[in-house]
Design an enzyme around this catalytic site. Structure first.
Site, PDB file in Angstrom:
ATOM      1  N   ASP A   7       0.872  -1.180   0.000  1.00 12.31           N
ATOM      2  CA  ASP A   7       0.000   0.000   0.000  1.00 12.31           C
ATOM      3  C   ASP A   7       0.909   1.231   0.000  1.00 12.31           C
ATOM      4  O   ASP A   7       2.143   1.119  -0.171  1.00 12.31           O
ATOM      5  CB  ASP A   7      -0.996  -0.037   1.180  1.00 12.31           C
ATOM      6  CG  ASP A   7      -0.355   0.298   2.525  1.00 12.31           C
ATOM      7  OD1 ASP A   7       0.896   0.414   2.601  1.00 12.31           O
ATOM      8  OD2 ASP A   7      -1.105   0.444   3.520  1.00 12.31           O
ATOM      9  N   HIS A   8       0.326   2.403   0.219  1.00 11.17           N
ATOM     10  CA  HIS A   8       1.115   3.639   0.193  1.00 11.17           C
ATOM     11  C   HIS A   8       2.163   3.665   1.310  1.00 11.17           C
ATOM     12  O   HIS A   8       3.239   4.215   1.141  1.00 11.17           O
ATOM     13  CB  HIS A   8       0.196   4.866   0.285  1.00 11.17           C
ATOM     14  CG  HIS A   8      -0.735   4.806   1.470  1.00 11.17           C
ATOM     15  ND1 HIS A   8      -1.782   3.899   1.530  1.00 11.17           N
ATOM     16  CD2 HIS A   8      -0.776   5.507   2.635  1.00 11.17           C
ATOM     17  CE1 HIS A   8      -2.428   4.061   2.678  1.00 11.17           C
ATOM     18  NE2 HIS A   8      -1.833   5.024   3.367  1.00 11.17           N
ATOM     19  N   CYS A  64       3.157  -2.858   4.083  1.00  8.43           N
ATOM     20  CA  CYS A  64       2.308  -1.710   4.394  1.00  8.43           C
ATOM     21  C   CYS A  64       3.073  -0.881   5.415  1.00  8.43           C
ATOM     22  O   CYS A  64       4.297  -1.078   5.569  1.00  8.43           O
ATOM     23  CB  CYS A  64       0.910  -2.115   4.842  1.00  8.43           C
ATOM     24  SG  CYS A  64       0.783  -2.962   6.422  1.00  8.43           S
ATOM     25  N   THR A  66       3.077  -0.744   8.794  1.00  4.86           N
ATOM     26  CA  THR A  66       3.635  -1.591   9.855  1.00  4.86           C
ATOM     27  C   THR A  66       3.876  -3.021   9.399  1.00  4.86           C
ATOM     28  O   THR A  66       4.555  -3.781  10.089  1.00  4.86           O
ATOM     29  CB  THR A  66       2.649  -1.665  11.038  1.00  4.86           C
ATOM     30  OG1 THR A  66       1.401  -2.185  10.530  1.00  4.86           O
ATOM     31  CG2 THR A  66       2.426  -0.299  11.666  1.00  4.86           C
ATOM     32  N   GLY A  69      -1.388  -4.874   8.947  1.00  8.41           N
ATOM     33  CA  GLY A  69      -2.669  -4.981   8.226  1.00  8.41           C
ATOM     34  C   GLY A  69      -2.562  -5.893   7.020  1.00  8.41           C
ATOM     35  O   GLY A  69      -3.428  -6.757   6.795  1.00  8.41           O
ATOM     36  N   HIS A  97      10.800 -23.195   9.392  1.00  9.10           N
ATOM     37  CA  HIS A  97       9.791 -23.844  10.230  1.00  9.10           C
ATOM     38  C   HIS A  97       8.366 -23.645   9.721  1.00  9.10           C
ATOM     39  O   HIS A  97       7.551 -24.556   9.833  1.00  9.10           O
ATOM     40  CB  HIS A  97       9.862 -23.305  11.666  1.00  9.10           C
ATOM     41  CG  HIS A  97      11.057 -23.817  12.427  1.00  9.10           C
ATOM     42  ND1 HIS A  97      11.153 -23.707  13.806  1.00  9.10           N
ATOM     43  CD2 HIS A  97      12.208 -24.426  12.008  1.00  9.10           C
ATOM     44  CE1 HIS A  97      12.307 -24.237  14.200  1.00  9.10           C
ATOM     45  NE2 HIS A  97      12.966 -24.669  13.126  1.00  9.10           N
ATOM     46  N   ASN A  98       8.060 -22.457   9.227  1.00  8.05           N
ATOM     47  CA  ASN A  98       6.671 -22.138   8.877  1.00  8.05           C
ATOM     48  C   ASN A  98       6.398 -22.217   7.380  1.00  8.05           C
ATOM     49  O   ASN A  98       5.250 -22.075   6.955  1.00  8.05           O
ATOM     50  CB  ASN A  98       6.301 -20.740   9.387  1.00  8.05           C
ATOM     51  CG  ASN A  98       6.692 -20.522  10.835  1.00  8.05           C
ATOM     52  OD1 ASN A  98       7.535 -19.690  11.142  1.00  8.05           O
ATOM     53  ND2 ASN A  98       6.116 -21.293  11.735  1.00  8.05           N
ATOM     54  N   ARG A 108       7.264   1.610   7.442  1.00 12.85           N
ATOM     55  CA  ARG A 108       7.476   2.748   8.339  1.00 12.85           C
ATOM     56  C   ARG A 108       8.232   2.355   9.606  1.00 12.85           C
ATOM     57  O   ARG A 108       8.487   3.212  10.458  1.00 12.85           O
ATOM     58  CB  ARG A 108       6.106   3.359   8.728  1.00 12.85           C
ATOM     59  CG  ARG A 108       5.398   4.002   7.548  1.00 12.85           C
ATOM     60  CD  ARG A 108       4.002   4.482   7.936  1.00 12.85           C
ATOM     61  NE  ARG A 108       3.337   5.099   6.796  1.00 12.85           N
ATOM     62  CZ  ARG A 108       2.018   5.238   6.692  1.00 12.85           C
ATOM     63  NH1 ARG A 108       1.222   4.798   7.652  1.00 12.85           N
ATOM     64  NH2 ARG A 108       1.487   5.812   5.628  1.00 12.85           N
ATOM     65  N   ARG A 131       8.513 -32.563  11.209  1.00  9.90           N
ATOM     66  CA  ARG A 131       7.485 -32.167  12.187  1.00  9.90           C
ATOM     67  C   ARG A 131       6.877 -30.811  11.847  1.00  9.90           C
ATOM     68  O   ARG A 131       5.718 -30.534  12.176  1.00  9.90           O
ATOM     69  CB  ARG A 131       8.064 -32.154  13.599  1.00  9.90           C
ATOM     70  CG  ARG A 131       9.117 -31.091  13.861  1.00  9.90           C
ATOM     71  CD  ARG A 131       9.706 -31.222  15.267  1.00  9.90           C
ATOM     72  NE  ARG A 131      10.624 -30.147  15.602  1.00  9.90           N
ATOM     73  CZ  ARG A 131      11.902 -30.108  15.227  1.00  9.90           C
ATOM     74  NH1 ARG A 131      12.402 -31.071  14.487  1.00  9.90           N
ATOM     75  NH2 ARG A 131      12.676 -29.088  15.581  1.00  9.90           N
ATOM     76  N   HIS A 132       7.663 -29.971  11.160  1.00  9.18           N
ATOM     77  CA  HIS A 132       7.147 -28.647  10.785  1.00  9.18           C
ATOM     78  C   HIS A 132       6.052 -28.779   9.717  1.00  9.18           C
ATOM     79  O   HIS A 132       5.077 -28.023   9.719  1.00  9.18           O
ATOM     80  CB  HIS A 132       8.292 -27.757  10.295  1.00  9.18           C
ATOM     81  CG  HIS A 132       9.408 -27.658  11.281  1.00  9.18           C
ATOM     82  ND1 HIS A 132       9.244 -27.070  12.515  1.00  9.18           N
ATOM     83  CD2 HIS A 132      10.684 -28.121  11.241  1.00  9.18           C
ATOM     84  CE1 HIS A 132      10.378 -27.156  13.191  1.00  9.18           C
ATOM     85  NE2 HIS A 132      11.266 -27.789  12.438  1.00  9.18           N
ATOM     86  N   ARG A 135       2.848 -29.720  11.403  1.00  9.43           N
ATOM     87  CA  ARG A 135       2.222 -28.563  12.071  1.00  9.43           C
ATOM     88  C   ARG A 135       1.515 -27.672  11.054  1.00  9.43           C
ATOM     89  O   ARG A 135       0.419 -27.153  11.317  1.00  9.43           O
ATOM     90  CB  ARG A 135       3.285 -27.774  12.846  1.00  9.43           C
ATOM     91  CG  ARG A 135       3.772 -28.547  14.060  1.00  9.43           C
ATOM     92  CD  ARG A 135       5.051 -28.013  14.645  1.00  9.43           C
ATOM     93  NE  ARG A 135       5.508 -28.874  15.742  1.00  9.43           N
ATOM     94  CZ  ARG A 135       6.736 -28.873  16.237  1.00  9.43           C
ATOM     95  NH1 ARG A 135       7.658 -28.048  15.747  1.00  9.43           N
ATOM     96  NH2 ARG A 135       7.057 -29.676  17.228  1.00  9.43           N
TER      97      ARG A 135
HETATM   98  C1  RB5 Z   1      -1.927   3.174   6.313  1.00 10.64           C
HETATM   99  O1  RB5 Z   1      -1.956   4.431   6.886  1.00 10.64           O
HETATM  100  C2  RB5 Z   1      -1.556   2.131   7.359  1.00 10.64           C
HETATM  101  O2  RB5 Z   1      -2.606   1.940   8.244  1.00 10.64           O
HETATM  102  C3  RB5 Z   1      -1.182   0.829   6.682  1.00 10.64           C
HETATM  103  O3  RB5 Z   1      -0.105   1.041   5.831  1.00 10.64           O
HETATM  104  C4  RB5 Z   1      -0.735  -0.291   7.594  1.00 10.64           C
HETATM  105  O4  RB5 Z   1       0.257   0.118   8.474  1.00 10.64           O
HETATM  106  C5  RB5 Z   1      -1.811  -1.044   8.262  1.00 10.64           C
HETATM  107  O5  RB5 Z   1      -1.580  -2.014   9.002  1.00 10.64           O
END
Ligand code: RB5
Length: 146
Positions: A7-8, A64, A66, A69, A97-98, A108, A131-132, A135
């Site tokens: 995303d942005h 994104c 963080t 999301g 493992h996953n 960010r 085993r992985h 799971r």
């Molecule tokens: C967008 O502002 C922000 O919410 C998105 O990029 C992300 O961090 C969501 O989890």
């Protein structure tokens, strides 16, 4: 081929990571976004998840702000195991493992060079199976029984 999308909030890091991977000889297909205009991260998760589900892409990378999301959204797609990583050890385990088929990063919160190391580690790691795999089978049982 590795599918990449954001995303942005992840756009800037996506652009740098794409160049880094291409520079290392990795084939990357960019599913957008292509500018910093505000968009909704679930919409941006979908094309990359579909590319991985169909086998068009071996793996995907989603970003994104963080990484939270877009990883939540990606994990709603059948067969997708999306791992949000902010350290190299987790990136290694995410594959070993996953067997994560999508790596998520926070544009960010994770610095550029660290993000490169995380992506390189995950891309070069191998699933350990055994085993992985059992799971992961249990995760897919949960998915089927919804
Ligand atoms: C967008 O502002 C922000 O919410 C998105 O990029 C992300 O961090 C969501 O989890």
């Amino acid at each position: 081929m590795i599918a990449i999308g954001s995303d942005h909030g992840g756009f800037e890091l996506k652009e740098h990571l794409k160049k880094h991977l291409e520079g290392a000889g990795v084939e990357v297909k960019d599913y957008g976004v292509f500018n910093e205009e505000s968009v909704d991260y679930p919409d941006r998760a979908e094309p990359v998840c579909r590319a991985v589900q169909s086998g068009e892409a071996e793996r995907g990378i989603l970003l994104c702000g963080t990484g939270i999301g877009i990883s939540i959204a990606a994990n709603k797609f059948d067969g997708i195991r999306a791992a949000l990583c902010s350290d190299v050890y987790s990136a290694l385990m995410a594959k070993q493992h996953n067997n994560a088929n999508i790596l998520c990063l926070g544009g960010r919160v994770t610095g550029r060079e660290l993000a490169f190391m995380i992506a390189d580690t995950w891309l070069n790691a191998e699933f350990l199976g055994g085993r992985h795999a059992e799971r992961i089978g249990k995760i897919h049982d949960i998915e089927k029984n919804q």
